[in-house]
Design a protein around this motif. Structure first.
Motif, PDB file in Angstrom:
ATOM      1  N   LEU A   1       0.852  -1.177   0.000  1.00 50.60           N
ATOM      2  CA  LEU A   1       0.000   0.000   0.000  1.00 50.60           C
ATOM      3  C   LEU A   1       0.889   1.229   0.000  1.00 50.60           C
ATOM      4  O   LEU A   1       1.887   1.281   0.713  1.00 50.60           O
ATOM      5  N   CYS A   2       0.509   2.242  -0.789  1.00 52.25           N
ATOM      6  CA  CYS A   2       1.360   3.425  -0.938  1.00 52.25           C
ATOM      7  C   CYS A   2       0.559   4.693  -0.673  1.00 52.25           C
ATOM      8  O   CYS A   2      -0.578   4.827  -1.149  1.00 52.25           O
ATOM      9  N   LEU A   3       1.188   5.628   0.035  1.00 52.26           N
ATOM     10  CA  LEU A   3       0.525   6.845   0.480  1.00 52.26           C
ATOM     11  C   LEU A   3       0.884   8.074  -0.346  1.00 52.26           C
ATOM     12  O   LEU A   3       0.666   9.206   0.085  1.00 52.26           O
TER      13      LEU A   3
ATOM     14  N   VAL B   1      -2.760   6.241  -3.002  1.00 52.31           N
ATOM     15  CA  VAL B   1      -3.371   7.561  -3.125  1.00 52.31           C
ATOM     16  C   VAL B   1      -2.333   8.534  -3.670  1.00 52.31           C
ATOM     17  O   VAL B   1      -1.132   8.284  -3.588  1.00 52.31           O
ATOM     18  N   ARG B   2      -2.800   9.645  -4.208  1.00 52.19           N
ATOM     19  CA  ARG B   2      -1.890  10.613  -4.796  1.00 52.19           C
ATOM     20  C   ARG B   2      -1.295  11.506  -3.707  1.00 52.19           C
ATOM     21  O   ARG B   2      -1.872  11.722  -2.647  1.00 52.19           O
ATOM     22  N   GLY B   3      -0.092  12.020  -3.993  1.00 53.47           N
ATOM     23  CA  GLY B   3       0.536  13.010  -3.138  1.00 53.47           C
ATOM     24  C   GLY B   3       0.604  14.343  -3.855  1.00 53.47           C
ATOM     25  O   GLY B   3       0.319  14.448  -5.054  1.00 53.47           O
ATOM     26  N   ASN B   4       1.027  15.377  -3.136  1.00 52.68           N
ATOM     27  CA  ASN B   4       1.086  16.703  -3.738  1.00 52.68           C
ATOM     28  C   ASN B   4       2.105  16.779  -4.865  1.00 52.68           C
ATOM     29  O   ASN B   4       1.898  17.470  -5.871  1.00 52.68           O
ATOM     30  N   HIS B   5       3.216  16.058  -4.751  1.00 53.93           N
ATOM     31  CA  HIS B   5       4.201  16.061  -5.833  1.00 53.93           C
ATOM     32  C   HIS B   5       3.717  15.264  -7.037  1.00 53.93           C
ATOM     33  O   HIS B   5       4.093  15.578  -8.173  1.00 53.93           O
TER      34      HIS B   5
ATOM     35  N   ALA C   1      -7.691   3.167   6.418  1.00 52.49           N
ATOM     36  CA  ALA C   1      -7.810   4.301   5.502  1.00 52.49           C
ATOM     37  C   ALA C   1      -6.423   4.787   5.111  1.00 52.49           C
ATOM     38  O   ALA C   1      -5.494   4.763   5.923  1.00 52.49           O
ATOM     39  N   LEU C   2      -6.290   5.211   3.870  1.00 49.17           N
ATOM     40  CA  LEU C   2      -5.024   5.716   3.340  1.00 49.17           C
ATOM     41  C   LEU C   2      -5.193   7.182   2.962  1.00 49.17           C
ATOM     42  O   LEU C   2      -6.135   7.559   2.255  1.00 49.17           O
ATOM     43  N   VAL C   3      -4.285   8.035   3.444  1.00 44.06           N
ATOM     44  CA  VAL C   3      -4.270   9.443   3.059  1.00 44.06           C
ATOM     45  C   VAL C   3      -2.823   9.837   2.791  1.00 44.06           C
ATOM     46  O   VAL C   3      -1.893   9.173   3.249  1.00 44.06           O
ATOM     47  N   HIS C   4      -2.654  10.935   2.082  1.00 46.12           N
ATOM     48  CA  HIS C   4      -1.299  11.461   1.925  1.00 46.12           C
ATOM     49  C   HIS C   4      -0.994  12.450   3.043  1.00 46.12           C
ATOM     50  O   HIS C   4      -0.049  12.265   3.810  1.00 46.12           O
ATOM     51  N   GLY C   5      -1.794  13.485   3.149  1.00 45.92           N
ATOM     52  CA  GLY C   5      -1.570  14.497   4.174  1.00 45.92           C
ATOM     53  C   GLY C   5      -2.371  14.231   5.429  1.00 45.92           C
ATOM     54  O   GLY C   5      -1.862  13.741   6.431  1.00 45.92           O
TER      55      GLY C   5
END
Length: 240
Positions: free
Chosen positions: A31-33, A58-62, A112-116
């Motif tokens: 799993l990737c954040l 999930v996507r990150g800001n970069h 749950a997966l989040v970036h921020g």
């Protein structure tokens, strides 16, 4: 078997390979954040790996910035230079992949997966105050987050919010909420330059934090060879 939790790879394929070798045989899903790209010199290699190997991401800001879906106006000079370089370096297929990554929070198998943060994918969860206001937005007893590049997390209980260090295994106790950061694979910022990751066992209700050394000289040399800012190479040695 446990799940391998990764975040903030940032185009550092050398660090990613070291993590995968270190965790080999100890997980059955990845799993990737977010923040597959940015800063590092091998964005396409990391994305190609992610497309083939991640069960949920999930996507990150970069990821947004480097795909052209996000303005670079608020970025530092080095981050802006890196994002511009990455935009030009990405294949059309990989740019499209980044643009289609889902926004967190993403529910997945009772976590749950989040970036921020649960409320804002670009928000940094740094302090207890930052985390306490998220209580009513949590979708699951366990939320994995990234973005800060700091391994560790927070526990939200009836008596308040507490910080969780990264030195030991964390037991998921009933009636508590946990927000856990596996650390950054490609660019840690907690004073430890080694690549960070976590293993989560739903069966045993535990999260184990891990660090692994990798060939920083090689990763830094690739950044310099790409013509990216020297600062991005130098910081790999510092964990800052």
């Amino acid at each position: 078997m446990p799940q391998l939790i990764l975040s903030d790879i940032h185009g550092n394929f050398d660090a990613l390979q070291a993590v995968l070798a270190d965790a080999a045989g100890r997980y059955d899903q990845i799993l990737c954040l977010g923040d597959l790209v940015g800063y590092g010199a091998e964005p396409n290699a990391v994305i190609d790996w992610a497309k083939a190997n991640t069960a949920a991401i999930v996507r990150g800001n970069h990821d947004k910035a480097c795909s052209g879906a996000y303005s670079l106006d608020d970025y530092s000079m080095s981050a802006r230079a890196s994002a511009s370089w990455t935009r030009n370096e990405l294949t059309a297929e990989n740019r499209s992949y980044l643009q289609q990554l889902p926004q967190g929070p993403l529910p997945y198998q009772k976590i749950a997966l989040v970036h921020g943060s649960p409320s804002d994918e670009d928000e940094y969860l740094v302090s207890i105050v930052d985390v306490a206001v998220q209580r009513g937005l949590l979708m699951a007893p366990l939320t994995f987050f990234g973005h800060t590049h700091v391994q560790g997390g927070f526990l939200l209980g009836p008596s308040g919010t507490k910080r969780i260090g990264a030195a030991a295994s964390v037991l998921m106790e009933p009636d508590y909420y946990f927000l856990i950061n596996p650390g950054s694979v490609g660019q840690p910022r907690d004073g430890d330059w080694r690549a960070g990751y976590a293993l989560y066992s739903a069966l045993e209700h535990t999260v184990d934090f891990h660090r692994v050394a990798y060939d920083v000289d090689r990763a830094a040399a690739k950044i310099r060879a790409a013509g990216l800012p020297e600062f991005l190479a130098a910081r790999l040695y510092e964990g800052r």
